[in-house]
Motif scaffolding. Structure first.
Motif, short mmCIF file in Angstrom:
data_model
loop_
_atom_site.label_atom_id
_atom_site.label_comp_id
_atom_site.label_asym_id
_atom_site.label_seq_id
_atom_site.Cartn_x
_atom_site.Cartn_y
_atom_site.Cartn_z
N TYR A 216 10.77 -5.28 11.92
CA TYR A 216 11.18 -6.68 11.69
C TYR A 216 10.25 -7.66 11.26
O TYR A 216 9.16 -7.77 11.94
N ALA A 218 8.59 -11.36 10.06
CA ALA A 218 9.14 -12.95 9.79
C ALA A 218 7.50 -13.48 9.85
O ALA A 218 6.49 -13.03 9.87
N ARG A 219 7.81 -14.83 9.48
CA ARG A 219 6.60 -15.61 9.41
C ARG A 219 6.82 -17.03 10.52
O ARG A 219 8.03 -17.37 10.72
N HIS A 222 9.36 -17.87 13.37
CA HIS A 222 10.12 -16.75 13.46
C HIS A 222 9.72 -15.36 13.74
O HIS A 222 10.29 -14.50 14.10
N TYR A 223 8.39 -15.57 13.84
CA TYR A 223 7.46 -14.08 14.16
C TYR A 223 7.97 -13.75 15.79
O TYR A 223 8.15 -12.48 15.95
N ALA A 226 11.14 -11.99 15.62
CA ALA A 226 10.82 -10.83 15.32
C ALA A 226 10.49 -9.57 16.31
O ALA A 226 10.96 -8.55 16.53
N GLY A 243 7.91 -5.60 15.48
CA GLY A 243 7.67 -6.91 14.65
C GLY A 243 6.41 -7.00 14.24
O GLY A 243 5.28 -7.03 14.90
N ALA A 246 5.13 -11.24 8.56
CA ALA A 246 5.22 -10.65 7.13
C ALA A 246 4.15 -10.45 6.28
O ALA A 246 3.95 -9.62 5.54
#
Length: 251
Positions: A216, A218-219, A222-223, A226, A243, A246
């Motif tokens: 998963y 994300a940055r 949103h991390y 994830a 997770g 990104a």
């Protein structure tokens, strides 16, 4: 419980926001405004899914309130002699209010002089009795072990708390506050629209069900989502999942 989320979030927001006045009301908090204005550091304490909610809460609070925030595991906090002062605000996030590690972290923070707030779902639980103030999520009874509505209502409660702290400290003008409150009021409908696509989600699950590993990515804010997505996949299916931020994939 997944399909109860629109109702649960509506309950979390209900009676706590006024679009006309552009204000947030947290009647259970019961902590003086002067005390909240004096806070110069915040620590979020939680375990598991609630810890992921805390990571999102860090983004909310630092962006809206302008106070530095740390997020600590409840299970680790008391073992490292944490730095706490009378101007430290400790926020414990717990669905049940009875998680032993989170309670131990709450007691350690209080013992060292911090003001404590509990974000919790269960009225009268130990965390709510021992904290100076409480923000209830009003998510309704938790039936499944894998948290869904408890997590999303914690995010909403953390957003409301961040807005309330910003309000007390004069960090947001009325237009900015109204924009946030409008978004919170509209959120249940957005989630309903997502849940109406459960057929598409089922098809995707069937397509990928035989995969053995999931990443998963994300940055930013949103991390933590994830991390929570990976945790849910592990909890429910026993498929390996992780997770990642990104940008760290290349490293």
């Amino acid at each position: 419980e997944i399909f109860e989320q629109p109702w649960s979030i509506q309950e979390t927001v209900l009676g706590r926001v006024s679009l006309d006045a552009a204000q947030v009301f947290l009647s259970e908090l019961d902590i003086a405004d002067d005390q909240l204005r004096a806070v110069d550091r915040i620590v979020l304490l939680a375990c598991g899914t609630s810890w992921h909610a805390g990571l999102v809460g860090k983004f909310f609070i630092e962006q809206l309130v302008g106070v530095p925030v740390e997020v600590d595991y409840g299970s680790e906090y008391r073992y490292r002699d944490p730095i706490v002062s009378p101007t430290t605000l400790a926020i414990v996030v717990t669905q049940s209010g009875e998680t032993a590690d989170t309670l131990a972290a709450l007691r350690e923070a209080r013992r060292k002089g911090a003001t404590a707030i509990a974000i919790c779902n269960v009225v009268g639980s130990m965390a709510t009795r021992e904290a100076h103030g409480t923000v209830y999520t009003h998510a309704g009874p938790e039936i499944g072990v894998a948290s869904t509505k408890a997590f999303t209502t914690q995010l909403v409660a953390l957003h409301l708390l961040a807005l309330y702290l910003a309000q007390v400290r004069g960090m947001l003008d009325q237009d900015a506050m109204r924009q946030h409150l409008h978004g919170l009021n509209h959120l249940p409908r957005l989630i309903e629209q997502t849940l109406e696509r459960d057929g598409v989600i089922r098809e995707a699950a069937q397509r990928f069900a035989r995969q053995e590993n999931f990443l998963y990515l994300a940055r930013g804010i949103h991390y933590p989502i994830a991390l929570e997505g990976a945790l849910k996949l592990k909890e429910i299916s026993y498929i390996h999942a992780e997770g990642y931020p990104a940008g760290e994939m290349k490293h």
